[in-house]
Write a protein that holds these residues in place. Structure first.
Motif, PDB file in Angstrom:
ATOM      1  N   LEU A  84       0.808  -1.217   0.000  1.00 34.62           N
ATOM      2  CA  LEU A  84       0.000   0.000   0.000  1.00 34.62           C
ATOM      3  C   LEU A  84       0.844   1.271   0.000  1.00 34.62           C
ATOM      4  CD1 LEU A  84      -2.836  -1.084   2.472  1.00 34.62           C
ATOM      5  CD2 LEU A  84      -2.874  -1.071  -0.030  1.00 34.62           C
ATOM      6  N   ILE A  85       1.786   1.375   0.909  1.00 35.01           N
ATOM      7  CA  ILE A  85       2.582   2.613   0.974  1.00 35.01           C
ATOM      8  C   ILE A  85       3.346   2.860  -0.323  1.00 35.01           C
ATOM      9  CG2 ILE A  85       4.562   3.710   2.115  1.00 35.01           C
ATOM     10  CD1 ILE A  85       3.508   2.702   4.760  1.00 35.01           C
ATOM     11  N   PRO A  86       4.022   1.865  -0.915  1.00 34.13           N
ATOM     12  CA  PRO A  86       4.696   2.133  -2.193  1.00 34.13           C
ATOM     13  C   PRO A  86       3.742   2.576  -3.305  1.00 34.13           C
ATOM     14  CG  PRO A  86       5.574   0.133  -1.208  1.00 34.13           C
ATOM     15  CD  PRO A  86       4.374   0.520  -0.396  1.00 34.13           C
ATOM     16  N   ARG A  87       2.479   2.097  -3.274  1.00 32.69           N
ATOM     17  CA  ARG A  87       1.525   2.465  -4.323  1.00 32.69           C
ATOM     18  C   ARG A  87       0.804   3.776  -4.048  1.00 32.69           C
ATOM     19  NH1 ARG A  87      -2.733  -0.395  -4.744  1.00 32.69           N
ATOM     20  NH2 ARG A  87      -2.504  -1.992  -3.146  1.00 32.69           N
ATOM     21  N   LYS A  88       0.589   4.084  -2.756  1.00 30.08           N
ATOM     22  CA  LYS A  88      -0.276   5.198  -2.393  1.00 30.08           C
ATOM     23  C   LYS A  88       0.481   6.500  -2.120  1.00 30.08           C
ATOM     24  CE  LYS A  88      -4.201   2.845  -2.251  1.00 30.08           C
ATOM     25  NZ  LYS A  88      -5.398   3.206  -3.057  1.00 30.08           N
ATOM     26  N   MET A  89       1.788   6.426  -1.975  1.00 33.24           N
ATOM     27  CA  MET A  89       2.500   7.619  -1.538  1.00 33.24           C
ATOM     28  C   MET A  89       3.733   7.850  -2.393  1.00 33.24           C
ATOM     29  SD  MET A  89       4.036   8.361   2.223  1.00 33.24           S
ATOM     30  CE  MET A  89       5.248   7.084   1.976  1.00 33.24           C
ATOM     31  N   ILE A  90       3.978   9.105  -2.713  1.00 33.74           N
ATOM     32  CA  ILE A  90       5.187   9.500  -3.435  1.00 33.74           C
ATOM     33  C   ILE A  90       5.949  10.470  -2.550  1.00 33.74           C
ATOM     34  CG2 ILE A  90       6.110  10.667  -5.471  1.00 33.74           C
ATOM     35  CD1 ILE A  90       3.611   9.814  -6.985  1.00 33.74           C
ATOM     36  N   CYS A  91       7.207  10.153  -2.271  1.00 34.50           N
ATOM     37  CA  CYS A  91       8.039  11.043  -1.463  1.00 34.50           C
ATOM     38  C   CYS A  91       9.497  10.822  -1.831  1.00 34.50           C
ATOM     39  CB  CYS A  91       7.813  10.792   0.032  1.00 34.50           C
ATOM     40  SG  CYS A  91       8.425   9.203   0.620  1.00 34.50           S
ATOM     41  N   PRO A  92      10.370  11.787  -1.525  1.00 32.47           N
ATOM     42  CA  PRO A  92      11.796  11.618  -1.815  1.00 32.47           C
ATOM     43  C   PRO A  92      12.388  10.449  -1.035  1.00 32.47           C
ATOM     44  CG  PRO A  92      11.299  13.864  -1.099  1.00 32.47           C
ATOM     45  CD  PRO A  92      10.074  13.056  -0.874  1.00 32.47           C
ATOM     46  N   SER A 125      14.619   0.124  -0.735  1.00 32.96           N
ATOM     47  CA  SER A 125      14.488  -0.742  -1.916  1.00 32.96           C
ATOM     48  C   SER A 125      13.083  -1.312  -2.018  1.00 32.96           C
ATOM     49  CB  SER A 125      15.511  -1.885  -1.848  1.00 32.96           C
ATOM     50  OG  SER A 125      16.823  -1.377  -1.906  1.00 32.96           O
ATOM     51  N   ILE A 126      12.486  -1.636  -0.870  1.00 29.60           N
ATOM     52  CA  ILE A 126      11.102  -2.129  -0.878  1.00 29.60           C
ATOM     53  C   ILE A 126      10.162  -1.028  -1.365  1.00 29.60           C
ATOM     54  CG2 ILE A 126       9.211  -2.975   0.572  1.00 29.60           C
ATOM     55  CD1 ILE A 126      11.334  -4.179   2.416  1.00 29.60           C
ATOM     56  N   TYR A 127      10.372   0.177  -0.862  1.00 30.56           N
ATOM     57  CA  TYR A 127       9.526   1.316  -1.250  1.00 30.56           C
ATOM     58  C   TYR A 127       9.638   1.593  -2.748  1.00 30.56           C
ATOM     59  CZ  TYR A 127       7.908   6.125  -1.720  1.00 30.56           C
ATOM     60  OH  TYR A 127       7.263   7.255  -2.122  1.00 30.56           O
ATOM     61  N   ARG A 128      10.850   1.439  -3.285  1.00 31.76           N
ATOM     62  CA  ARG A 128      11.050   1.656  -4.725  1.00 31.76           C
ATOM     63  C   ARG A 128      10.569   0.461  -5.545  1.00 31.76           C
ATOM     64  NH1 ARG A 128      17.412   3.255  -4.441  1.00 31.76           N
ATOM     65  NH2 ARG A 128      17.248   5.482  -3.967  1.00 31.76           N
ATOM     66  N   CYS A 129      10.170  -0.621  -4.833  1.00 34.75           N
ATOM     67  CA  CYS A 129       9.738  -1.866  -5.469  1.00 34.75           C
ATOM     68  C   CYS A 129      10.898  -2.553  -6.179  1.00 34.75           C
ATOM     69  CB  CYS A 129       8.592  -1.633  -6.459  1.00 34.75           C
ATOM     70  SG  CYS A 129       7.125  -0.928  -5.681  1.00 34.75           S
ATOM     71  N   ASP A 130      12.144  -2.310  -5.682  1.00 38.82           N
ATOM     72  CA  ASP A 130      13.319  -2.970  -6.261  1.00 38.82           C
ATOM     73  C   ASP A 130      13.407  -4.424  -5.826  1.00 38.82           C
ATOM     74  OD1 ASP A 130      15.399  -0.022  -5.814  1.00 38.82           O
ATOM     75  OD2 ASP A 130      14.020  -0.579  -7.426  1.00 38.82           O
ATOM     76  N   VAL A 131      13.079  -4.695  -4.542  1.00 38.72           N
ATOM     77  CA  VAL A 131      13.208  -6.050  -4.000  1.00 38.72           C
ATOM     78  C   VAL A 131      12.033  -6.341  -3.095  1.00 38.72           C
ATOM     79  CG1 VAL A 131      15.725  -5.957  -4.031  1.00 38.72           C
ATOM     80  CG2 VAL A 131      14.504  -5.307  -1.956  1.00 38.72           C
ATOM     81  N   ARG A 132      11.879  -7.596  -2.799  1.00 40.19           N
ATOM     82  CA  ARG A 132      10.955  -8.030  -1.751  1.00 40.19           C
ATOM     83  C   ARG A 132      11.808  -8.557  -0.606  1.00 40.19           C
ATOM     84  NH1 ARG A 132       6.529  -5.675  -1.830  1.00 40.19           N
ATOM     85  NH2 ARG A 132       7.781  -4.243  -3.035  1.00 40.19           N
ATOM     86  N   PRO A 133      11.427  -8.330   0.647  1.00 37.55           N
ATOM     87  CA  PRO A 133      12.225  -8.853   1.752  1.00 37.55           C
ATOM     88  C   PRO A 133      12.127 -10.361   1.847  1.00 37.55           C
ATOM     89  CG  PRO A 133      10.175  -7.953   2.577  1.00 37.55           C
ATOM     90  CD  PRO A 133      10.228  -7.623   1.105  1.00 37.55           C
ATOM     91  N   SER A 134      13.142 -10.994   2.474  1.00 39.40           N
ATOM     92  CA  SER A 134      13.111 -12.451   2.607  1.00 39.40           C
ATOM     93  C   SER A 134      12.154 -12.902   3.698  1.00 39.40           C
ATOM     94  CB  SER A 134      14.510 -12.983   2.927  1.00 39.40           C
ATOM     95  OG  SER A 134      14.908 -12.596   4.209  1.00 39.40           O
ATOM     96  N   PHE A 135      11.506 -11.951   4.363  1.00 41.92           N
ATOM     97  CA  PHE A 135      10.516 -12.301   5.377  1.00 41.92           C
ATOM     98  C   PHE A 135       9.149 -12.551   4.726  1.00 41.92           C
ATOM     99  CE2 PHE A 135      11.124 -12.701   9.728  1.00 41.92           C
ATOM    100  CZ  PHE A 135      12.085 -11.848  10.207  1.00 41.92           C
ATOM    101  N   GLU A 136       9.145 -13.133   3.515  1.00 40.54           N
ATOM    102  CA  GLU A 136       7.892 -13.331   2.787  1.00 40.54           C
ATOM    103  C   GLU A 136       6.869 -14.102   3.603  1.00 40.54           C
ATOM    104  OE1 GLU A 136       8.516 -11.206  -0.678  1.00 40.54           O
ATOM    105  OE2 GLU A 136       6.760 -12.324  -0.092  1.00 40.54           O
ATOM    106  N   SER A 137       7.357 -15.045   4.404  1.00 36.39           N
ATOM    107  CA  SER A 137       6.451 -15.924   5.139  1.00 36.39           C
ATOM    108  C   SER A 137       5.632 -15.202   6.183  1.00 36.39           C
ATOM    109  CB  SER A 137       7.251 -17.027   5.817  1.00 36.39           C
ATOM    110  OG  SER A 137       8.211 -16.447   6.679  1.00 36.39           O
ATOM    111  N   LEU A 138       5.991 -13.966   6.491  1.00 30.70           N
ATOM    112  CA  LEU A 138       5.231 -13.256   7.509  1.00 30.70           C
ATOM    113  C   LEU A 138       3.804 -12.951   7.062  1.00 30.70           C
ATOM    114  CD1 LEU A 138       7.907 -10.869   8.990  1.00 30.70           C
ATOM    115  CD2 LEU A 138       6.744 -12.709  10.157  1.00 30.70           C
ATOM    116  N   ALA A 139       3.538 -13.119   5.778  1.00 33.65           N
ATOM    117  CA  ALA A 139       2.153 -12.960   5.328  1.00 33.65           C
ATOM    118  C   ALA A 139       1.262 -14.014   5.980  1.00 33.65           C
ATOM    119  CB  ALA A 139       2.076 -13.086   3.809  1.00 33.65           C
ATOM    120  N   ASP A 140       1.856 -15.147   6.352  1.00 32.97           N
ATOM    121  CA  ASP A 140       1.107 -16.215   7.012  1.00 32.97           C
ATOM    122  C   ASP A 140       1.215 -16.134   8.529  1.00 32.97           C
ATOM    123  OD1 ASP A 140       2.401 -18.317   4.457  1.00 32.97           O
ATOM    124  OD2 ASP A 140       0.452 -17.310   4.517  1.00 32.97           O
ATOM    125  N   PHE A 141       1.764 -15.059   8.998  1.00 32.48           N
ATOM    126  CA  PHE A 141       2.064 -14.886  10.425  1.00 32.48           C
ATOM    127  C   PHE A 141       0.780 -14.419  11.122  1.00 32.48           C
ATOM    128  CE2 PHE A 141       4.670 -14.643  13.862  1.00 32.48           C
ATOM    129  CZ  PHE A 141       5.818 -13.885  13.806  1.00 32.48           C
TER     130      PHE A 141
END
Length: 702
Positions: free
Chosen positions: A86-94, A140-156
């Motif tokens: 959401l934040i990377p899609r909804k907000m633009i900032c330096p 890097s996450i905000y720029r959508c360059d990478v995804r963190p390796s904590f992917e499994s936290l979606a199931d947390f």
């Protein structure tokens, strides 16, 4: 008025978003001024303070718009979606502003956790842990360059039902690979730093409790046990010091592990590893949790040893006697037997242990009595008293060796245990038993020590003979705390001993033979600090004292300067200072100083806001300036290490030269010379910045 977690109340967001939004604004108007006056906000860097709660306000608006809005119901998976989608899609900032998002959210969540408590915000600790995990990589996450390796936290889904966490398995596999190839167990950076964070220990424990472990692989079990030992050592040091984050995590673990058991999700073999690792720290566990573990062991594991019939009945006294006789016959001494018994009996209540102690004592076998005598050191007074009571009933099991230990360990015990022990000693003396020396220093072959690490810790490893075999006994001298991580290896062939030392040398970067005299002096110094810190004397440390031939177990802290000759402490002249200034700038590039860096939060701000050419000086002036006295003490210890280095032919002249160099730098730290002009401190600043930059490039966790 006390702060409570935000809730839209009976008004659902779907029914009336505007009304729910107005409630949120009023809640933020109430909580934000409190946050701006909080220690969490004040601890932020100048750059991270600029939004003054604005990022958290935006975060809560995302929560309101896409989830229930109720703060207590927010789960880690929801937070992950907000932060990564959401934040990377909804907000633009330096970029400079994006870097401040996570630090402020961590501070605001920490403030709310402290104000509201874990019972009202049960997911907060885990949300903070997730935010910490993406902090350094968030741009890097905000720029959508990478995804963190904590992917499994979606199931947390909740702290009661933690699922697969990638970093735990990554760590285990890396350490297992190192162990199988190098035959040495150690926890390198950055894992060592991660395990120092209480929230990460919580993730580690719950992941291990809820996922099966291949216990048929002994190397994997050893690695996991070593990780737990390291992690719990740090966690419970925080608990002992009443640090809020450590206490909070302990409370969560004591709440969630029983809940996982009730829901049928606790894996018995995996949980058994956790409970076994908790044995040395059981004095910090609540009575309720101890009762749970004890009942769980009876229900899920059973009390019958592997050699007894599996008929659902507890072992008979005769079966237990046979088990203990076999144990003592198959182990080299009482210390190895104790290492085998503790995991099996460690969590049992004192009353149950008392029955086992009775069986041990009534056999009137001094070999078993020597094992029983070590239980007098147990931090649980009831366990110690149960051991003493059994020996008083059957004093024939007490040997002269145990009597000697009783006399030396007495002052480490509580008043009521001392009183009971005094009675036992009188009874044993009446039987004509006399103290028998346990000094085996004549068997010491070599003593090895690395230099101090960047945290002020320094290990010692004693290699000593035991018949045709060898053993290793060691510990870590920990700055401002005492002696930790005491260990005792199983008997080794000479070739195995050489391999162990060789591997430790590779891991430590530098490992030198040291004179036994200085090691004894350092042990005395740290043993005094150990007592002052309120730490107890454990049986592995007792063995180290005996290996070193130390009769005095109740020392006073010494002046370490007195252990160096006067000429080494003499004031240096200008030419000597100039020479050491040149050489000390390179120390951090050697095996001696490869860990001499700081991880202060202020480094981030310096790296972001200070021009590159001025960064080293800024680290010196803003961070290292306050550590001059600390490094003076460390350099004195380094000088002792270097001055007492030896070889098979005598003093280690090359290492001895370093002693004077360390003391010259120590002299400079005691003058008015600016920190940024002391080359040694500039080297630390340079390495600290290098490590931070590399961690940003290579590592995922915050």
């Amino acid at each position: 008025m006390p702060i409570t977690p935000f809730s839209p109340g009976r008004t659902t967001v779907e029914e009336d978003y505007d009304k729910a939004f107005n409630k949120l604004q009023k809640w933020l108007e109430k909580t934000t001024p409190e946050y701006l006056n909080s220690p969490e906000y004040k601890a932020l860097s100048k750059a991270n303070k600029m939004q003054q709660g604005g990022w958290f306000s935006f975060f809560m608006e995302m929560n309101l718009g896409y989830f229930s809005g109720k703060l207590a119901d927010l789960e880690v998976g929801d937070v992950q979606e907000i932060m990564e989608e959401l934040i990377p899609r909804k907000m633009i900032c330096p970029d400079s502003s994006a870097k401040t998002i996570v630090p402020e959210l961590i501070a605001y969540w920490s403030f709310l956790l402290r104000e509201c408590g874990n019972k009202k915000l049960k997911n907060a600790v885990f949300i903070i842990a997730y935010l910490e995990s993406i902090k350094k990589n968030y741009l890097s996450i905000y720029r959508c360059d990478v995804r963190p390796s904590f992917e499994s936290l979606a199931d947390f889904d909740s702290p009661d039902n933690l699922n697969f966490i990638t970093w735990v398995d990554e760590m285990i596999e890396q350490l297992l690979d190192d162990y199988t190839t190098k035959q040495v167990l150690t926890i390198p950076a950055p894992w060592s730093e991660i395990l120092c964070a209480p929230s990460n220990v919580a993730e580690l424990v719950q992941h291990m409790c809820l996922n099966p472990v291949n216990t048929d692989c002994p190397e994997r079990v050893e690695v996991i046990e070593y990780i737990f030992s390291y992690a719990f050592q740090n966690l419970f040091m925080g608990v002992r010091n009443k640090e809020a984050d450590a206490l909070e995590v302990l409370d969560i673990l004591e709440t969630n592990i029983p809940l996982a058991h009730e829901s049928g999700e606790l894996i018995p073999k995996s949980a058994a590893l956790v409970f076994r690792a908790l044995v040395p720290f059981r004095m910090y566990l609540s009575q309720e949790f101890m009762a749970f573990v004890q009942q769980w062991q009876m229900d899920d594991i059973g009390v019958a040893p592997a050699d007894t019939p599996d008929n659902g009945e507890p072992p008979s006294p005769d079966q237990l006697k046979a088990l203990f006789v076999k144990l003592i016959e198959e182990t080299p001494d009482e210390f190895a037997a104790m290492q085998g018994m503790q995991p099996m009996l460690g969590m049992m209540p004192a009353r149950a242990l008392g029955m086992i102690f009775h069986i041990l004592a009534e056999m009137n076998d001094t070999r078993l009595g020597d094992v029983l005598a070590l239980y007098v050191l147990d931090p649980d007074d009831d366990v110690a008293l149960a051991a003493i009571s059994s020996m008083r009933q059957f004093p024939g099991c007490v040997s002269g060796v145990s009597l000697n230990r009783f006399i030396r360990m007495r002052n480490w015990l509580s008043g009521k245990v001392q009183e009971a022990l005094d009675s036992l000693v009188r009874d044993v003396r009446k039987r004509g038993v006399i103290p028998q020396s346990t000094n085996i220093s004549s068997q010491v072959k070599d003593i090895w020590m690395p230099p101090l690490d960047g945290m002020g810790s320094q290990g010692v490893m004693v290699q000593y003979r035991e018949g045709i075999l060898e053993r290793l006994s060691g510990c870590v001298f920990k700055e401002d705390i005492g002696i930790v991580d005491a260990l005792l290896s199983p008997p080794l062939f000479k070739s195995e001993g050489r391999t162990q030392i060789s591997m430790i040398r590779k891991t430590a970067g530098r490992l030198e033979k040291i004179s036994p005299d200085i090691v004894r002096a350092l042990v005395l110094n740290y043993l005094a600090l150990h007592a002052k810190s309120g730490l107890h004397l454990d049986f592995e440390l007792v063995r180290l004292l005996e290996v070193l031939g130390m009769e005095n177990w109740n020392p006073e802290k010494q002046n370490l300067e007195q252990l160096l000759p006067a000429e080494l402490l003499a004031e240096p002249d200008a030419s000597e200072i100039e020479a050491v200034q040149k050489s000390s700038l390179r120390w951090h590039k050697t095996g001696t100083g490869q860990s001499w860096f700081v991880t202060d939060d202020g480094l981030e701000e310096i790296l972001e806001l200070v021009p590159a050419r001025q960064q080293e000086a800024a680290v010196c002036d803003q961070i290292l300036k306050g550590q001059r006295t600390l490094w003076q003490e460390r350099l004195l210890r380094l000088a002792l290490w270097a001055h007492h280095g030896i070889t098979s032919k005598g003093p280690n002249k090359k290492l001895n030269v370093l002693a004077r160099d360390f003391l010259v730098v120590r002299h400079l730290l005691g003058t008015s010379m600016p920190t940024s002009e002391i080359a040694f401190m500039k080297g630390i600043a340079r390495l600290s910045l290098k490590v931070l930059k590399e961690s940003r490039e290579e590592f995922v966790f915050g």
